[in-house]
Write an enzyme that holds these catalytic residues in place. Structure first.
Site, short mmCIF file in Angstrom:
data_model
loop_
_atom_site.label_atom_id
_atom_site.label_comp_id
_atom_site.label_asym_id
_atom_site.label_seq_id
_atom_site.Cartn_x
_atom_site.Cartn_y
_atom_site.Cartn_z
N HIS A 206 0.85 -1.20 0.00
CA HIS A 206 0.00 0.00 0.00
C HIS A 206 0.88 1.23 0.00
O HIS A 206 1.94 1.22 0.64
CB HIS A 206 -0.90 0.01 1.24
N ASP B 17 -7.99 -5.44 0.15
CA ASP B 17 -8.48 -6.32 -0.92
C ASP B 17 -8.10 -7.77 -0.74
O ASP B 17 -8.55 -8.64 -1.49
CB ASP B 17 -7.94 -5.83 -2.28
N1 CMC Z 1 3.92 -7.57 -4.86
C1 CMC Z 1 5.26 -7.58 -5.07
N2 CMC Z 1 6.06 -6.49 -4.94
C2 CMC Z 1 5.45 -5.35 -4.56
C3 CMC Z 1 4.08 -5.26 -4.32
C4 CMC Z 1 3.31 -6.44 -4.48
N3 CMC Z 1 1.99 -6.42 -4.27
N4 CMC Z 1 3.76 -4.00 -3.98
C5 CMC Z 1 4.90 -3.30 -4.00
N5 CMC Z 1 5.93 -4.13 -4.35
C6 CMC Z 1 7.37 -3.77 -4.42
C7 CMC Z 1 7.68 -3.01 -5.69
O1 CMC Z 1 8.06 -3.86 -6.73
C8 CMC Z 1 8.81 -2.11 -5.21
O2 CMC Z 1 9.97 -2.89 -5.13
P1 CMC Z 1 11.41 -2.23 -5.48
O3 CMC Z 1 11.63 -1.18 -4.43
O4 CMC Z 1 12.37 -3.36 -5.43
O5 CMC Z 1 11.29 -1.65 -6.86
C9 CMC Z 1 8.41 -1.76 -3.78
O6 CMC Z 1 7.62 -2.88 -3.34
C10 CMC Z 1 7.61 -0.47 -3.65
O7 CMC Z 1 6.51 -0.57 -4.54
P2 CMC Z 1 5.84 0.65 -5.29
O8 CMC Z 1 5.15 0.16 -6.51
O9 CMC Z 1 6.84 1.75 -5.43
O10 CMC Z 1 4.80 1.11 -4.20
P3 CMC Z 1 3.58 2.07 -4.44
O11 CMC Z 1 3.32 2.76 -3.17
O12 CMC Z 1 3.79 2.94 -5.65
O13 CMC Z 1 2.40 1.05 -4.81
C11 CMC Z 1 0.55 -0.39 -4.65
C12 CMC Z 1 1.39 0.69 -3.95
C13 CMC Z 1 -0.70 -0.65 -3.84
C14 CMC Z 1 0.14 0.09 -6.03
C15 CMC Z 1 1.41 -1.69 -4.76
O14 CMC Z 1 1.79 -2.14 -3.48
C16 CMC Z 1 0.69 -2.81 -5.53
O15 CMC Z 1 0.73 -2.82 -6.76
N6 CMC Z 1 -0.01 -3.74 -4.82
C17 CMC Z 1 -0.76 -4.77 -5.48
C18 CMC Z 1 -2.10 -4.22 -5.91
C19 CMC Z 1 -3.04 -4.00 -4.75
O16 CMC Z 1 -3.22 -4.87 -3.90
N7 CMC Z 1 -3.69 -2.84 -4.75
C20 CMC Z 1 -4.69 -2.48 -3.74
C21 CMC Z 1 -4.23 -1.36 -2.87
S1 CMC Z 1 -5.28 -1.14 -1.41
C22 CMC Z 1 -6.85 -0.77 -1.99
C23 CMC Z 1 -6.97 0.39 -2.92
O17 CMC Z 1 -6.11 1.29 -2.98
O18 CMC Z 1 -7.93 0.44 -3.65
#
Ligand code: CMC
Length: 435
Positions: free
Chosen positions: A311, A369
């Protein structure tokens, strides 16, 4: 009037030796905020923050998240208390009005919402334009946007009474439209709302009743669904809420702004994750496949993410996921699904991931989720409806934030700037001189 205080000043040293003073604003909770509003006019520079990881886009009194501690408050109340002790409409009242309702206030609010549950009969014809296999979110975007065509004329967004009617209409009609999208997709007749039922029971009735036989609402399912609605009601300035605020900031129809919010919610990085989680659990198929699946997630080249994990704000367990995990056990036991294979995979997946260095290092925890889809599926709700249910529940948050924005004297049209890295000005090249 802004309620933020400005007890301090930050000094920014520019490369040309000038010093710029920036007020440091303090809210009631959360980190201090550098006020950069006058930065461009005063110093001729922009700030750069793609993804808004360090940017507060507005002042708000509705929801507070402490991502490090895993705390979510609505109007100061913990989400765990609201989920355990309130109904969804009570939480809607709180989000909209700032205080929990008295019994009389709640009765009046419930009456006002149920009064608006039916949609204009003409709206049922709109559905016929969609393919039967359309995704419910695509249908929701279209039909909710189309509410502007039914209720927009003469709508003065600066009139509090007009805004209140919009608010009641949206909270009342979105479940009716979501259920209609489902009924249309399976070729069953639309089921009209029943105003003698509570909000969640009425939604179950519109989803599952058919005209030819009675439908008995399972109170355990209704309460579990109501809890899911509460847990999704608002979440401060996420992508869909910021979209609603941005669209609303132009003075556009609030129905169009909510349709835009639904569009933003649909993506798998946001609300679409609940559908993606269930598809992922089904794809994993058995506990024995978890290890190899997690290897794929950790391999950056695979572009596979563990859906329902991670998140932007929570760097700790999402408190909503904790409530849902407990609720999943209760609901599945009540529904006689004691050994639900998807729940078993989800729990084992969580256990292994929370001990794995990849997830620990990045502070990736289950989010809202991760468990919601398992409960929804056990209720017989098809996967493709999951994000539509998220949209239904989040409508109150979007409309509460839209109302707050409209009344904010500091509100301006949302208009970010950019760091331009394209061509500098150059002479036009006529066709015969190109290539
Ligand atoms: N699985 C594997 N790796 C992950 C995940 C994941 N679900 N989420 C983040 N990472 C890794 C990402 O690859 C990155 O690694 P590195 O630093 O080595 O490049 C690091 O963690 C930071 O990730 P980010 O993409 O920069 O983080 P963000 O804050 O931009 O993204 C997020 C947040 C929710 C989009 C992401 O965690 C994600 O894609 N999660 C899966 C989708 C999900 O469950 N979304 C629902 C969010 S909660 C409900 C809502 O918002 O509606």
């Amino acid at each position: 009037m802004s309620q933020a205080t400005s007890p301090a000043t930050a000094r920014l040293e520019m490369p040309d030796g000038r010093t710029v003073e920036l007020p440091v604003l303090s809210g009631t909770m959360g980190p201090p905020v550098l006020d950069v509003r006058k930065l461009y006019a005063g110093a001729g520079v922009f700030t750069y923050d793609p993804g808004y990881t360090s940017t507060a886009s507005c002042e708000s009194k509705i929801t507070y998240i402490d991502g490090d501690e895993g705390i979510l408050l609505h109007r100061g109340y913990r989400i765990e208390d609201l989920a355990a002790r309130c109904t969804y409409l009570e939480v809607c009242y709180l989000l909209l009005n700032g205080e929990l309702p008295t019994r009389a206030q709640l009765d009046r609010f419930v009456h006002d919402i149920t009064y608006h549950t039916m949609v204009h009969e003409q709206i049922s014809y709109l559905f016929r334009g969609f393919r039967r296999d359309s995704h419910p979110m695509a249908v929701m975007i279209g039909v909710i946007g189309a509410l502007s065509a039914f209720y927009y004329e003469d709508l003065d967004v600066d009139d509090p009474h007009a805004r209140m009617i919009v608010t009641h209409r949206l909270i009342a009609k979105v479940p009716t439209i979501a259920a209609m999208a489902y009924k249309y997709s399976i070729g069953q007749p639309f089921v009209y709302p029943r105003n003698d039922l509570d909000y969640a029971s009425n939604f179950l009735h519109m989803m599952f009743a058919v005209p030819c036989e009675p439908y008995r609402i399972n109170p355990v399912m209704a309460r579990a669904l109501d809890k899911i609605f509460i847990l999704h009601a608002d979440h401060e300035q996420n992508a869909s809420t910021s979209t609603v605020r941005l669209v609303g900031s132009t003075g556009a129809s609030p129905y169009a702004a909510i349709a835009a919010g639904i569009a933003a919610l649909w993506g798998p990085a946001h609300g679409g994750a609940n559908e993606a989680v269930l598809n992922m659990l089904k794809q994993i198929g058995s506990v024995s496949n978890i290890k190899s699946f997690l290897e794929k997630v950790k391999d950056k080249d695979s572009h596979v993410r563990l859906m329902g994990f991670g998140h932007r704000v929570y760097k700790n367990y999402d408190p909503r996921a904790a409530v849902l995990k407990a609720s999943a056990d209760e609901v599945l036991a009540e529904l006689g699904h004691r050994h639900n294979p998807l729940l078993e995979i989800a729990k084992e997946l969580e256990k292994i991931a929370l001990e794995d260095e990849y997830f620990v290092k990045r502070k990736l925890f289950p989010n809202v989720d991760f468990y919601s889809g398992i409960i929804l599926e056990a209720m017989g709700i098809p996967t493709r409806m999951f994000t539509a249910i998220f949209a239904l529940a989040r409508t109150v948050g979007w409309i509460a934030q839209w109302n707050e924005m409209i009344q904010d004297p500091q509100q301006k049209i949302g208009r970010p700037r950019q760091l331009y890295t394209g061509q500098k000005e150059r002479p036009f090249v006529p066709m015969e001189a190109r290539g």
